[in-house]
Scaffold this motif. Structure first.
Motif, PDB file in Angstrom:
ATOM      1  N   GLY A   9     -23.827  32.674  32.428  1.00 31.63           N
ATOM      2  CA  GLY A   9     -24.049  34.013  32.943  1.00 31.63           C
ATOM      3  C   GLY A   9     -22.931  34.950  32.540  1.00 31.63           C
ATOM      4  N   LYS A  10     -23.203  36.242  32.677  1.00 34.02           N
ATOM      5  CA  LYS A  10     -22.222  37.269  32.334  1.00 34.02           C
ATOM      6  C   LYS A  10     -21.706  37.913  33.611  1.00 34.02           C
ATOM      7  N   PHE A  11     -20.402  37.989  33.723  1.00 39.58           N
ATOM      8  CA  PHE A  11     -19.764  38.592  34.886  1.00 39.58           C
ATOM      9  C   PHE A  11     -20.049  40.090  34.918  1.00 39.58           C
ATOM     10  N   GLY A  42     -15.909  30.768  44.532  1.00 39.32           N
ATOM     11  CA  GLY A  42     -15.018  29.673  44.186  1.00 39.32           C
ATOM     12  C   GLY A  42     -13.663  30.169  43.737  1.00 39.32           C
ATOM     13  N   ILE A  43     -12.803  29.231  43.366  1.00 34.52           N
ATOM     14  CA  ILE A  43     -11.478  29.554  42.851  1.00 34.52           C
ATOM     15  C   ILE A  43     -11.636  29.899  41.372  1.00 34.52           C
ATOM     16  N   LEU A  44     -11.485  31.182  41.037  1.00 35.10           N
ATOM     17  CA  LEU A  44     -11.752  31.644  39.679  1.00 35.10           C
ATOM     18  C   LEU A  44     -10.511  32.312  39.084  1.00 35.10           C
ATOM     19  N   PRO A  45     -10.327  32.176  37.777  1.00 32.83           N
ATOM     20  CA  PRO A  45      -9.250  32.902  37.097  1.00 32.83           C
ATOM     21  C   PRO A  45      -9.654  34.367  36.922  1.00 32.83           C
ATOM     22  N   GLN A  46      -8.806  35.155  36.282  1.00 32.30           N
ATOM     23  CA  GLN A  46      -9.185  36.520  35.927  1.00 32.30           C
ATOM     24  C   GLN A  46     -10.344  36.452  34.933  1.00 32.30           C
ATOM     25  N   ILE A  47     -11.422  37.174  35.209  1.00 33.53           N
ATOM     26  CA  ILE A  47     -12.607  37.113  34.355  1.00 33.53           C
ATOM     27  C   ILE A  47     -12.907  38.492  33.787  1.00 33.53           C
ATOM     28  N   GLU A  48     -13.509  38.497  32.608  1.00 31.74           N
ATOM     29  CA  GLU A  48     -13.725  39.731  31.856  1.00 31.74           C
ATOM     30  C   GLU A  48     -15.185  40.177  31.952  1.00 31.74           C
ATOM     31  N   MET A  49     -15.376  41.483  31.996  1.00 41.80           N
ATOM     32  CA  MET A  49     -16.718  42.060  32.027  1.00 41.80           C
ATOM     33  C   MET A  49     -17.507  41.687  30.779  1.00 41.80           C
ATOM     34  N   ASP A  50     -18.786  41.398  30.974  1.00 43.80           N
ATOM     35  CA  ASP A  50     -19.755  41.209  29.897  1.00 43.80           C
ATOM     36  C   ASP A  50     -19.511  39.982  29.025  1.00 43.80           C
ATOM     37  N   ILE A  86     -21.506  40.228  19.349  1.00 43.58           N
ATOM     38  CA  ILE A  86     -21.123  41.648  19.346  1.00 43.58           C
ATOM     39  C   ILE A  86     -20.512  42.025  20.691  1.00 43.58           C
ATOM     40  N   ARG A  87     -21.128  41.563  21.792  1.00 41.24           N
ATOM     41  CA  ARG A  87     -20.567  41.836  23.118  1.00 41.24           C
ATOM     42  C   ARG A  87     -19.204  41.168  23.280  1.00 41.24           C
ATOM     43  N   PHE A  88     -19.062  39.970  22.744  1.00 43.81           N
ATOM     44  CA  PHE A  88     -17.805  39.223  22.846  1.00 43.81           C
ATOM     45  C   PHE A  88     -16.679  39.986  22.156  1.00 43.81           C
ATOM     46  N   PHE A  89     -16.871  40.379  20.916  1.00 36.29           N
ATOM     47  CA  PHE A  89     -15.804  41.046  20.159  1.00 36.29           C
ATOM     48  C   PHE A  89     -15.536  42.475  20.651  1.00 36.29           C
ATOM     49  N   SER A  90     -16.507  43.096  21.314  1.00 33.28           N
ATOM     50  CA  SER A  90     -16.293  44.456  21.815  1.00 33.28           C
ATOM     51  C   SER A  90     -15.874  44.474  23.282  1.00 33.28           C
ATOM     52  N   SER A  91     -15.589  43.283  23.857  1.00 31.43           N
ATOM     53  CA  SER A  91     -15.171  43.204  25.258  1.00 31.43           C
ATOM     54  C   SER A  91     -13.704  43.594  25.389  1.00 31.43           C
ATOM     55  N   SER A  92     -13.263  43.692  26.668  1.00 33.67           N
ATOM     56  CA  SER A  92     -11.879  44.092  26.935  1.00 33.67           C
ATOM     57  C   SER A  92     -10.872  43.046  26.503  1.00 33.67           C
ATOM     58  N   GLN A  93     -11.340  41.868  26.135  1.00 36.45           N
ATOM     59  CA  GLN A  93     -10.437  40.835  25.646  1.00 36.45           C
ATOM     60  C   GLN A  93      -9.842  41.214  24.292  1.00 36.45           C
ATOM     61  N   PHE A  94     -10.496  42.174  23.599  1.00 34.60           N
ATOM     62  CA  PHE A  94     -10.041  42.588  22.264  1.00 34.60           C
ATOM     63  C   PHE A  94      -9.798  44.101  22.265  1.00 34.60           C
ATOM     64  N   PRO A  95      -8.635  44.561  22.744  1.00 34.70           N
ATOM     65  CA  PRO A  95      -8.343  46.002  22.782  1.00 34.70           C
ATOM     66  C   PRO A  95      -8.445  46.627  21.388  1.00 34.70           C
ATOM     67  N   GLY A 141      -6.697  37.698  20.868  1.00 34.60           N
ATOM     68  CA  GLY A 141      -7.752  37.515  21.863  1.00 34.60           C
ATOM     69  C   GLY A 141      -8.359  36.132  21.800  1.00 34.60           C
ATOM     70  N   ILE A 142      -8.602  35.644  20.592  1.00 38.48           N
ATOM     71  CA  ILE A 142      -9.167  34.302  20.429  1.00 38.48           C
ATOM     72  C   ILE A 142      -8.156  33.238  20.842  1.00 38.48           C
ATOM     73  N   GLN A 143      -6.884  33.450  20.483  1.00 42.43           N
ATOM     74  CA  GLN A 143      -5.845  32.488  20.867  1.00 42.43           C
ATOM     75  C   GLN A 143      -5.698  32.409  22.385  1.00 42.43           C
ATOM     76  N   GLU A 144      -5.803  33.575  23.040  1.00 43.61           N
ATOM     77  CA  GLU A 144      -5.697  33.607  24.504  1.00 43.61           C
ATOM     78  C   GLU A 144      -6.845  32.831  25.140  1.00 43.61           C
ATOM     79  N   GLN A 145      -8.044  33.002  24.589  1.00 47.61           N
ATOM     80  CA  GLN A 145      -9.187  32.254  25.108  1.00 47.61           C
ATOM     81  C   GLN A 145      -8.999  30.759  24.885  1.00 47.61           C
ATOM     82  N   ASP A 146      -8.525  30.389  23.703  1.00 50.51           N
ATOM     83  CA  ASP A 146      -8.319  28.977  23.400  1.00 50.51           C
ATOM     84  C   ASP A 146      -7.279  28.363  24.324  1.00 50.51           C
TER      85      ASP A 146
END
Length: 764
Positions: A9-11, A42-50, A86-95, A141-146
């Motif tokens: 699912g998408k947050f 539940g106990i969740l980390p910081q999560i990103e929109m979309d 496209i949603r992944f690369f345009s998310s806030s994880q990649f300023p 952004g990819i390194q942070e996710q990894d």
């Protein structure tokens, strides 16, 4: 084992989040054709929109909020289709990466774009110029996710799970994995609830040698913690600490003759993990607690310009007497005067000495004189606070609830920065309050103008470290009213007499009591006798809630476990109409009487609360394939699943420690030679004073008499008393008055008639 489901699912948004613990209520949109919205908890980390997430867990139907998904694990799902990429690369994880740039990345690199970038980041130069900042944004952004995915994998591998992952991430941030890989034993110092055994298990998995300096240092540190938790002492002597360390190491099969204990101790002191004073070693938290309590009480009260005395107090007391239709004795009036004339007072006394009626008068007068003031009543346990509320007809709270205790972080949200908005604080059952809890309560009391401490100094001390009530009394620095006269002349009065006789080392009332019975019997006869007594009580229309069996030990033929098994068969026998669920060696059954073992503040249920199992749902009948137990705690229905079944045990027979702060119409107490080494005057006194109406003791009269004549030699070692005296003596305007006004409080012959004749309990 419950089935773990996986959904994607998408947050979309956060409904609630506790930043310290990471507990989150969020809305996700399911990644399916319907795209339904779902509440996730539940106990969740910081999560990103979309972003698309893969969630592991189970569906739970909340009685108020409906169907929810309870998360046990979460990770970013690997997007593989064009739209998701496209949603992944345009998310806030990649300023700096917008939708057009994201579309270009997917167009050039295809649906395996992420893996191509991982393998060779220069492929991005096919899209952007070599020095373009967007390349750096995408790579980082990819390194942070990894890194995040690796963290989850690492912590799941070593068995800590999501809950502890959030704790360590709060403590260590992005360095969590590297810190633990470097020194897993650091967890003992920084993460509440993780001890040496857990840290050592991780250390073993990470390949740490059994003689590794970190391991030996952690073992030394744990010897301080273990000793203080076992004994209740706030410190341990250096010589004893070293002896215990070498003894423990020897049991572990370690040869530590070359271990430098002195240098290790100094390291732990320099790290603020331990504190040393002369030859005494403290855990740093206990040193802070002692110093903080002494400092606060020396300067109390802090709003020094406020006078809370009452001009015509005797007239006010007479008005209360007319209203309550009672007559206060001179010493009780002295207690009321002391409260209004002093900022802090201690009221101590055994059962039946009128503590509750004094509180009623104080509350009545105080509210008339200061109607705009906030008065708070509290006690250390849920049952004690409920009993306080019932006796005073006023609101009362547990101390933990009052301070908004957070279970996950073991911290209080009400503190010196966010203090209590109260003018007067009354604390009941204070003998159960430990040093650390009292310190945290005082830190939140900077607005408080009056404090009243109420407790029975002859009861058991706190389960936690310290003996605060005794230390405060022994310091002789605070107004003290010690009640000894017996006023309770109704049902249960013989219990009160026995309690007071025991303190003098006698038990004459047993020879002619009406409310107390002593049955001489052998150890092996105890079970059958208890069954007969309980049956007689039921025949006289007493209920399961009215009758409580207490015992000092869990093992043996007269122990808690065996008596619970026996009593369950009589009080709640097996029936085709009652569902059952085996949890370990315990068999829970609908309509079982059960005991809560630990605080669960979010569910408003606390250690020592007793309830009734109202429903058991088997996994085969559950939509989420989970076993569930529902317990009714006086109208508060609490749901238990596999994760917290361990919080429950049977309550037909409970330990004396767990009964503290509670009262029961009928108490049944076995006193046998098998338990002699566990028995003390304080323990037995605490047990018999739980009886509100009737008390039945079974076993050996000889053992009982030996116990009440035995002097308690297990006084806890603390330095709180000496710190208070030292701090008070150094205070400029210290009053040298000795406030102990209890010398004249002798029992007069006409206060209580012991009566004649043998016991005659109506239901036996």
């Amino acid at each position: 084992m419950d089935e773990i489901l996986k959904i994607e699912g998408k947050f979309t948004h956060i409904r609630y989040r506790h930043e310290t613990t990471g507990f989150t209520v969020a809305t996700f949109r399911l990644h399916d054709l319907d795209e339904k919205k779902l509440t996730v908890t539940g106990i969740l980390p910081q999560i990103e929109m979309d972003l698309l997430y893969e969630l592991s867990g189970s569906y739970v139907e909340h009685e108020r909020y409906g169907m929810q998904f309870s998360v046990s694990d979460i990770k970013v799902a690997q997007p593989s289709d064009t739209e998701s990429l496209i949603r992944f690369f345009s998310s806030s994880q990649f300023p700096g990466i917008g939708k057009k740039s994201a579309e270009k990345i997917v167009e050039v690199l295809g649906n395996d774009a992420i893996q191509k970038i991982r393998d060779d980041e220069t492929v991005l130069q096919l899209i952007f110029k070599p020095n373009d900042k967007r390349i750096k944004s995408i790579v980082e952004g990819i390194q942070e996710q990894d890194t995040y995915d690796e963290s989850f994998f690492f912590f799941n591998t070593i068995g800590l799970g999501v809950r502890n992952l959030m704790k360590v991430q709060v403590a260590y941030g992005e360095e969590a994995v590297s810190v633990i890989k470097h020194n897993p034993y650091q967890l003992i110092h920084d993460i509440d609830g993780i001890g040496f055994k857990t840290a050592d298990k991780i250390g073993h998995m990470l390949g740490f040698d059994e003689y590794h300096p970190y391991r030996l240092k952690a073992l030394y540190y744990s010897c301080v913690l273990d000793n203080c938790m076992r004994t209740g002492d706030s410190y341990i002597e250096i010589e004893e600490l070293n002896r215990r360390f070498f003894q423990t190491a020897h049991k572990e099969g370690l040869n530590v003759e070359d271990f430098d204990a002195e240098n290790t101790l100094q390291e732990l002191v320099s790290e603020n993990s331990l504190a040393i004073e002369e030859t005494r070693v403290y855990h740093a938290s206990q040193m802070n607690a002692e110093q903080g309590i002494a400092s606060f009480l020396t300067g109390f009260p802090y709003p020094l310009d406020v006078n809370r005395s009452v001009a015509h107090l005797d007239e006010a007391i007479e008005t209360v007497e007319d209203h309550l239709k009672i007559q206060y004795e001179a010493h009780q009036k002295m207690a009321i005067h002391t409260f209004f004339n002093e900022p802090l007072m201690i009221l101590t006394g055994g059962p039946g000495t009128g503590k509750t009626t004094i509180i009623k008068a104080i509350l009545d007068i105080y509210r008339q004189q200061y109607p705009h003031d906030e008065v708070i009543l509290c006690a250390p346990t849920g049952r004690a606070s409920k009993r306080l509320a019932e006796c005073t007809q006023a609101n009362a709270s547990t101390i933990h609830r009052l301070l908004k205790w957070d279970l996950e972080s073991n911290t209080f949200l009400v503190n010196e920065k966010e203090p209590l908005l109260a003018d007067c604080l009354i604390i009941d059952e204070f003998s159960m309050v430990d040093q650390w809890l009292f310190y945290n309560l005082l830190k939140a009391c900077r607005n408080v103008r009056k404090i009243m401490i109420i407790g029975d100094e002859d009861q058991l001390p706190s389960v936690g470290i310290g003996c605060v009530l005794k230390d405060l009394i022994d310091s002789n620095q605070f107004p003290l009213i010690r009640l000894t006269k017996i006023f309770r002349q109704s049902e249960g009065s013989d219990v009160v007499v026995l309690a007071h006789e025991m303190k003098a080392g006698t038990c004459h009332v047993l020879d002619h009591a009406k409310d107390v019975a002593f049955f001489e019997c052998k150890n092996y006869q105890i079970k059958d006798q208890i069954l007969k007594i309980v049956g007689n009580a039921f025949d006289k229309n007493y209920t399961l809630e009215d009758v409580q069996v207490l015992a000092p030990m869990y093992g043996g033929v007269c122990g808690i476990d065996q008596l619970n098994l026996t009593l369950q068969k009589q009080c709640n026998p097996s029936s085709p109409y009652k569902k059952e669920l085996r949890v370990g060696y315990r068999l829970f059954r609908e309509q079982d009487k059960v005991l809560q073992l630990k605080n669960m503040p979010d569910l408003d249920v606390y250690n020592g609360d007793i309830g009734m199992i109202c429903e058991i749902v088997h996994a085969t009948d559950d939509i989420n394939h989970q076993n569930r137990i529902f317990v009714d705690f006086g109208g508060n229905i609490v749901e238990y699943t596999q994760d917290n079944f361990g919080m429950l045990t049977h309550a037909y027979c409970i330990s004396i420690h767990k009964s503290q702060g509670s009262e029961y119409p009928i108490v049944i107490l076995p006193i046998v030679s098998d338990h002699y080494h566990m028995l003390s005057l304080r323990l037995v006194y605490t047990a018999i004073t739980r009886a509100k109406k009737s008390l039945v003791i079974l076993g050996s009269r000889e053992v009982f008499e030996k116990v009440i004549q035995r002097k308690d030699i297990s006084n806890r070692k603390t330095t709180l008393c000496s710190r208070i005296i030292s701090s008070m003596n150094s205070f400029d305007n210290l009053s040298q008055t000795n406030f102990d006004r209890s010398d004249d409080n002798e029992q007069s012959d006409d206060q209580f008639d012991l009566g004649n004749g043998s016991w005659d309990i109506d239901w036996l």
